[in-house]
Design a protein around this motif. Structure first.
Motif, PDB file in Angstrom:
ATOM      1  N   UNK A  68       4.835  -6.682  19.809  1.00  0.00           N
ATOM      2  CA  UNK A  68       5.373  -7.115  18.515  1.00  0.00           C
ATOM      3  C   UNK A  68       4.260  -7.038  17.477  1.00  0.00           C
ATOM      4  N   UNK A  69       4.586  -6.540  16.291  1.00  0.00           N
ATOM      5  CA  UNK A  69       3.626  -6.494  15.193  1.00  0.00           C
ATOM      6  C   UNK A  69       4.258  -7.008  13.909  1.00  0.00           C
ATOM      7  N   UNK A  70       3.533  -7.834  13.177  1.00  0.00           N
ATOM      8  CA  UNK A  70       4.017  -8.427  11.935  1.00  0.00           C
ATOM      9  C   UNK A  70       3.027  -8.094  10.837  1.00  0.00           C
ATOM     10  N   UNK A  71       3.531  -7.572   9.719  1.00  0.00           N
ATOM     11  CA  UNK A  71       2.609  -7.225   8.649  1.00  0.00           C
ATOM     12  C   UNK A  71       3.307  -6.774   7.394  1.00  0.00           C
ATOM     13  N   UNK A  72       2.711  -5.774   6.765  1.00  0.00           N
ATOM     14  CA  UNK A  72       3.205  -5.277   5.488  1.00  0.00           C
ATOM     15  C   UNK A  72       2.732  -3.840   5.331  1.00  0.00           C
ATOM     16  N   UNK A  73       3.461  -3.085   4.500  1.00  0.00           N
ATOM     17  CA  UNK A  73       3.139  -1.672   4.330  1.00  0.00           C
ATOM     18  C   UNK A  73       3.722  -1.173   3.017  1.00  0.00           C
ATOM     19  N   UNK A  74       3.296   0.027   2.636  1.00  0.00           N
ATOM     20  CA  UNK A  74       3.885   0.676   1.474  1.00  0.00           C
ATOM     21  C   UNK A  74       5.150   1.424   1.897  1.00  0.00           C
ATOM     22  N   UNK A  75       5.940   1.839   0.921  1.00  0.00           N
ATOM     23  CA  UNK A  75       7.233   2.485   1.159  1.00  0.00           C
ATOM     24  C   UNK A  75       7.112   3.802   1.943  1.00  0.00           C
ATOM     25  N   UNK A  76       6.039   4.551   1.734  1.00  0.00           N
ATOM     26  CA  UNK A  76       5.898   5.877   2.345  1.00  0.00           C
ATOM     27  C   UNK A  76       5.525   5.829   3.830  1.00  0.00           C
ATOM     28  N   UNK A  84       0.288  -1.495  10.784  1.00  0.00           N
ATOM     29  CA  UNK A  84      -1.161  -1.360  10.816  1.00  0.00           C
ATOM     30  C   UNK A  84      -1.676  -0.053  11.372  1.00  0.00           C
ATOM     31  N   UNK A  85      -0.825   0.716  12.028  1.00  0.00           N
ATOM     32  CA  UNK A  85      -1.288   1.943  12.670  1.00  0.00           C
ATOM     33  C   UNK A  85      -1.477   3.108  11.702  1.00  0.00           C
ATOM     34  N   UNK A  86      -0.836   3.061  10.544  1.00  0.00           N
ATOM     35  CA  UNK A  86      -0.887   4.179   9.600  1.00  0.00           C
ATOM     36  C   UNK A  86      -1.567   3.766   8.300  1.00  0.00           C
ATOM     37  N   UNK A  87      -2.003   4.777   7.527  1.00  0.00           N
ATOM     38  CA  UNK A  87      -2.521   4.501   6.188  1.00  0.00           C
ATOM     39  C   UNK A  87      -1.512   3.663   5.424  1.00  0.00           C
ATOM     40  N   UNK A  88      -2.010   2.749   4.614  1.00  0.00           N
ATOM     41  CA  UNK A  88      -1.171   1.875   3.782  1.00  0.00           C
ATOM     42  C   UNK A  88      -0.277   0.966   4.614  1.00  0.00           C
ATOM     43  N   UNK A  89      -0.791   0.530   5.767  1.00  0.00           N
ATOM     44  CA  UNK A  89      -0.062  -0.363   6.664  1.00  0.00           C
ATOM     45  C   UNK A  89      -1.048  -1.312   7.342  1.00  0.00           C
ATOM     46  N   UNK A 146      -6.423  -6.276  -1.113  1.00  0.00           N
ATOM     47  CA  UNK A 146      -5.019  -5.864  -1.190  1.00  0.00           C
ATOM     48  C   UNK A 146      -4.772  -4.980  -2.390  1.00  0.00           C
ATOM     49  N   UNK A 147      -3.957  -3.971  -2.190  1.00  0.00           N
ATOM     50  CA  UNK A 147      -3.505  -3.163  -3.322  1.00  0.00           C
ATOM     51  C   UNK A 147      -2.288  -2.377  -2.897  1.00  0.00           C
ATOM     52  N   UNK A 148      -1.535  -1.909  -3.884  1.00  0.00           N
ATOM     53  CA  UNK A 148      -0.347  -1.120  -3.607  1.00  0.00           C
ATOM     54  C   UNK A 148       0.923  -1.933  -3.757  1.00  0.00           C
ATOM     55  N   UNK A 149       2.043  -1.239  -3.623  1.00  0.00           N
ATOM     56  CA  UNK A 149       3.365  -1.856  -3.644  1.00  0.00           C
ATOM     57  C   UNK A 149       3.731  -2.137  -2.193  1.00  0.00           C
ATOM     58  N   UNK A 150       3.691  -3.400  -1.788  1.00  0.00           N
ATOM     59  CA  UNK A 150       3.745  -3.773  -0.377  1.00  0.00           C
ATOM     60  C   UNK A 150       5.059  -4.444   0.027  1.00  0.00           C
ATOM     61  N   UNK A 151       5.543  -4.057   1.191  1.00  0.00           N
ATOM     62  CA  UNK A 151       6.772  -4.599   1.767  1.00  0.00           C
ATOM     63  C   UNK A 151       6.428  -5.371   3.042  1.00  0.00           C
ATOM     64  N   UNK A 152       7.025  -6.527   3.275  1.00  0.00           N
ATOM     65  CA  UNK A 152       6.912  -7.129   4.605  1.00  0.00           C
ATOM     66  C   UNK A 152       7.499  -6.155   5.625  1.00  0.00           C
TER      67      UNK A 152
END
Length: 183
Positions: A68-76, A84-89, A146-152
């Motif tokens: 299980x992973x909990x976090x935030x990322x950009x739309x792309x 967390x595994x990809x850029x902007x995550x 932190x930076x970017x447009x972030x989504x839970x």
């Protein structure tokens, strides 16, 4: 200003199902390899002008391997990997207690988490930091700058796993307002 209020049914992996409330997610995949990972994003990004955004995820059932992973990322960011595994995550994982920051390589952070635990994530846009909580107790700063447009976001590869998100529709386990007043 639209805040995240539910999971986005049109922005998820096919390995996940979402109930009619759009708050509960079930992992439907086999959980046998990285190809089985499923992730989902919230229905709206977190507006930076809100200064502080907090959400919690109740682990209803950890599933077969606690992936299980909990976090935030950009739309792309693709939804076929863990937060967390990809850029902007960015993400905090329950099976190993590690933080993942735009890479598949994790760094030690906090305790493992599993069935019955509640994990919170607080994005502080005032000082551009993030911290997590476990069962209402803060675990310290996890990420900075932190930076970017972030989504839970939430990700899983754990057969039978199930979670429910709280975007503020009910009382949090972590006393956010007390923390804000003492901050």
């Amino acid at each position: 200003m639209d805040l995240p209020t539910a999971w986005n049914l049109d922005d998820k992996s096919s390995n996940l199902s979402v109930d009619e409330s759009r708050l509960r997610v079930n992992y439907e995949g086999l959980g046998e390899s990285d190809e089985d990972i499923g992730a989902i994003r919230a229905n709206h990004p977190i507006p930076p002008q809100c200064k502080l955004f907090y959400f919690e995820i109740d682990i209803t059932y950890e599933g077969k391997n606690k992936g299980i992973g909990i976090g935030f990322c950009e739309k792309a960011v693709e939804l076929n990997g863990m937060p967390g595994w990809y850029d902007s995550s960015w993400g905090y994982h329950g099976d190993d207690g590690k933080l993942f920051c735009c890479s598949g390589i994790g760094n030690p952070y906090g305790p493992l988490y599993s069935t019955g635990d509640t994990i919170g994530c607080c994005l502080n846009f005032t000082n551009n930091t993030v911290f997590y909580t476990k069962n209402g107790i803060t675990l310290g700063i996890a990420f900075r700058n932190l930076k970017g447009s972030l989504y839970p976001c939430f990700g899983s590869c754990s057969q039978g796993g199930s979670i429910e998100v709280n975007f503020g529709n009910r009382k949090f386990k972590f006393a956010v307002m007390i923390w804000v007043m003492n901050y």
